[in-house]
Scaffold this active site. Structure first.
Site, PDB file in Angstrom:
ATOM      1  N   PRO A 175       2.561  37.940  39.000  1.00 34.38           N
ATOM      2  CG  PRO A 175       1.566  37.789  36.906  1.00 34.38           C
ATOM      3  CD  PRO A 175       2.720  37.253  37.705  1.00 34.38           C
ATOM      4  CB  SER A 234     -10.328  29.637  46.384  1.00 33.74           C
ATOM      5  OG  SER A 234     -10.477  29.678  44.961  1.00 33.74           O
ATOM      6  CB  SER A 262      -9.748  32.861  44.074  1.00 33.53           C
ATOM      7  OG  SER A 262     -11.094  32.408  43.987  1.00 33.53           O
ATOM      8  CD  GLU A 274       0.315  27.252  37.223  1.00 30.36           C
ATOM      9  OE1 GLU A 274       1.307  27.399  37.972  1.00 30.36           O
ATOM     10  OE2 GLU A 274      -0.299  26.159  37.134  1.00 30.36           O
ATOM     11  N   GLY A 275       0.817  32.998  34.827  1.00 30.88           N
ATOM     12  CA  GLY A 275       1.618  34.207  34.802  1.00 30.88           C
ATOM     13  C   GLY A 275       2.876  34.132  33.970  1.00 30.88           C
ATOM     14  CG  LEU A 289       2.469  32.138  28.208  1.00 29.54           C
ATOM     15  CD1 LEU A 289       1.406  31.330  27.477  1.00 29.54           C
ATOM     16  CD2 LEU A 289       3.757  32.189  27.394  1.00 29.54           C
ATOM     17  N   GLY A 290       2.714  36.554  30.476  1.00 27.25           N
ATOM     18  CA  GLY A 290       2.279  37.935  30.612  1.00 27.25           C
ATOM     19  C   GLY A 290       1.302  38.111  31.750  1.00 27.25           C
ATOM     20  CE1 TYR A 311     -10.802  18.863  47.541  1.00 26.37           C
ATOM     21  CE2 TYR A 311     -10.887  19.975  45.419  1.00 26.37           C
ATOM     22  CZ  TYR A 311     -10.573  19.982  46.767  1.00 26.37           C
ATOM     23  OH  TYR A 311     -10.028  21.104  47.333  1.00 26.37           O
TER      24      TYR A 311
END
Length: 555
Positions: free
Chosen positions: A135, A205, A209, A268-269, A271-272, A474
């Protein structure tokens, strides 16, 4: 062809937009001083796509024909540009590899579905053909979450969600909005804003994003102190699996066993394919304000941020930069003159008379939203806390500067790469009791790494995203790299910082996700049993490893 717009293939953002220093007189001498880089040297020229040797697609013609039948010929792309755009995200490693013409495994085809039904058909046909599905949202990921494994021999399909960019419905009574996963941040705010609503999620982002990408990586936004992280904002969602759709209703809270919603968050893609989500939205506030504050030391500023987090004030943003990032911020200011210049000089003289060491000054931004009376009340409470810790109010000017620059910082990385220098980030979260020791350990580890690779390096930090028990730190680091060992040097520095995180009570990432970049630290972060849990989940849901294999956990 598709009307979906993408960032430029070789760097951050859109063509024609870049970081410039000519109107910032302190920038060049600052960079020369801290990393021994002359920013006035001629930059590397922009790359030409024709310079790349793009591998031929490895996908059966009949599978391409089936995908084309689903979405139409205008929404299937196999040209070099589309395939390269969808090869990597925008990590430092991604950009260095592109500049080195290192593209070992790129998508064979890019498919742009228009709705959930088309996603279902694509998934079913791809899995039946034992293809890999990755994805793709805005392409802004910096953790290696978008790349295909270099050894992958199966067909690779990049599933670009950019056509699915609409706010489908708003439940105004509940403060919930149903939004397609491919909607970019500006799309979401524009569509919600027309009806008086905001999502309130503004990651760095934001411009490039998507909602689906935020959910897939557990994103955090600049205003998370008020609105929460995306894990708090997301109440329900749809995700397409082979032969079925996972539907999680937008309930305020449930007691229905282990949370499937939490399993999808950060997946992160693997699981579908997330197709839509129902999220908390809020009425656009009548007043929005960001003020700047100055503190005499990092420790004083952190203590103030902690006290604010437990006070009755509820700011949208609580952020403080260490003295090193403060110095960088001052160096990126445009030239001031007249009253503005006089005010800046006067403030510094007053602070010197108070006994402040100007090299230790830390700049803070604190944001407020709500009705005018509520904002005034919060400002007063915060001012008391700031004064208690030796800080002062710096006014609206710094806050306006923050608002103007908050989405532009990633462009500086391209500017440095064009001049043979590295600039990158790493972020973590830890309990309040561990923040200062962790900060000191990370700085020491980074400086040791700079010495190891023989460079003059710079590392700076800001604290953001406050919670009851702790906060996010950060870090940004930079140095001038060697000609032939860019990634070897980078791995030493980045690895030292990441190791210092987990060695000193922090997590491997607060909001950038895991991908392949941070996967080596997963076991240290969540334990071997935790990795076993996640690996078992991925294997059970996707036994054929068709969904974005190789991310989050590494076998």
């Amino acid at each position: 062809m598709t009307t979906v717009k993408h960032m430029k293939w070789w760097g951050w953002g859109v063509e024609g937009v870049a970081f410039h220093h000519e109107d910032k007189p302190d920038f060049a001498p600052f960079v020369q001083k801290v990393v021994d880089l002359d920013v006035n040297i001629p930059p590397v020229g922009a790359m030409d796509l024709a310079e790349l040797s793009v591998p031929a697609a490895r996908i059966p013609g009949d599978l391409v024909a089936e995908l084309t039948e689903v979405v139409g010929a205008d929404h299937v792309a196999s040209d070099d540009l589309d395939r390269i755009v969808h090869t990597y995200g925008k990590s430092l490693r991604d950009l260095v590899r592109l500049r080195a013409k290192d593209i070992p495994r790129i998508p064979d085809v890019v498919v742009y579905p228009g709705d959930e039904a088309e996603v279902q058909q694509i998934v079913d046909k791809a899995v039946a053909a034992d293809a890999v599905i990755i994805p793709f949202g805005g392409g802004s990921n910096i953790a290696g979450s978008l790349e295909a494994p270099p050894e992958e021999t199966r067909p690779v399909i990049s599933l670009d969600m950019g056509r699915m960019n609409k706010v489908l419905d708003i439940d105004e009574e509940s403060g919930l909005a149903r939004i397609q996963a491919g909607a970019l941040g500006p799309d979401i705010e524009e569509q919600l804003g027309r009806r008086g609503w905001t999502l309130g999620h503004f990651p760095d982002s934001f411009t490039h994003s998507t909602l689906g990408g935020w959910i897939a990586t557990r994103s955090s936004g600049m205003q998370s102190d008020k609105y929460g992280d995306i894990a708090d904002i997301t109440r329900g969602l749809h995700a397409v699996l082979p032969g079925k759709v996972l539907v999680l209703r937008p309930l305020p809270s449930t007691s229905t066993g282990p949370s499937v919603r939490e399993m999808i968050l950060g997946s992160e893609g693997r699981l579908g394919v997330i197709t839509e989500a129902t999220v908390n939205v809020h009425r656009i506030p009548t007043e929005r304000l960001i003020l700047g504050y100055l503190f005499p030391s990092w420790e004083a500023g952190i203590a103030a941020m902690q006290e604010i987090s437990t006070s009755d004030a509820h700011p949208t943003v609580t952020r403080i930069s260490d003295s090193y990032e403060t110095a960088f911020s001052f160096a990126t200011r445009k030239k001031s003159s007249g009253i503005s210049k006089l005010v800046n000089e006067t403030v510094m003289k007053v602070l010197q008379k108070r006994g402040w060491n100007l090299d230790d000054i830390c700049l803070s931004f604190i944001g407020y939203e709500g009705g005018r009376a509520d904002v005034s009340r919060q400002k007063a409470m915060v001012k008391d806390v700031v004064g208690k810790h030796g800080g002062i109010v710096a006014g609206k000017g710094p806050g306006q500067l923050y608002d103007q620059k908050k989405f532009d910082t990633p462009y500086i990385r391209d500017f440095l790469l064009d001049r043979h220098a590295v600039g990158d980030v790493s972020e973590t979260a830890a309990p309040w009791s561990k923040l200062i020791p962790l900060y000191n350990a990370v700085r020491a580890a980074a400086n040791d790494a700079f010495d190891k690779i023989g460079v003059k390096g710079w590392i700076m930090c800001h604290m953001s995203h406050s919670y009851h028990s702790g906060a996010c730190l950060y870090f940004t680091f930079a140095y001038k790299h060697g000609e032939d060992e860019v990634l070897a040097q980078y791995d030493i520095v980045k690895g030292a910082i990441q190791q210092a995180f987990v060695d000193n009570g922090g997590t491997l990432s607060h909001h950038h996700g895991v991908g392949v970049e941070h996967a080596p630290w997963m076991e240290q972060d969540i334990s071997a049993a935790g990795v076993h849990f996640i690996d078992g989940l991925f294997s059970a849901v996707d036994p054929g490893q068709n969904f974005n294999p190789g991310k989050v956990v590494v076998k």
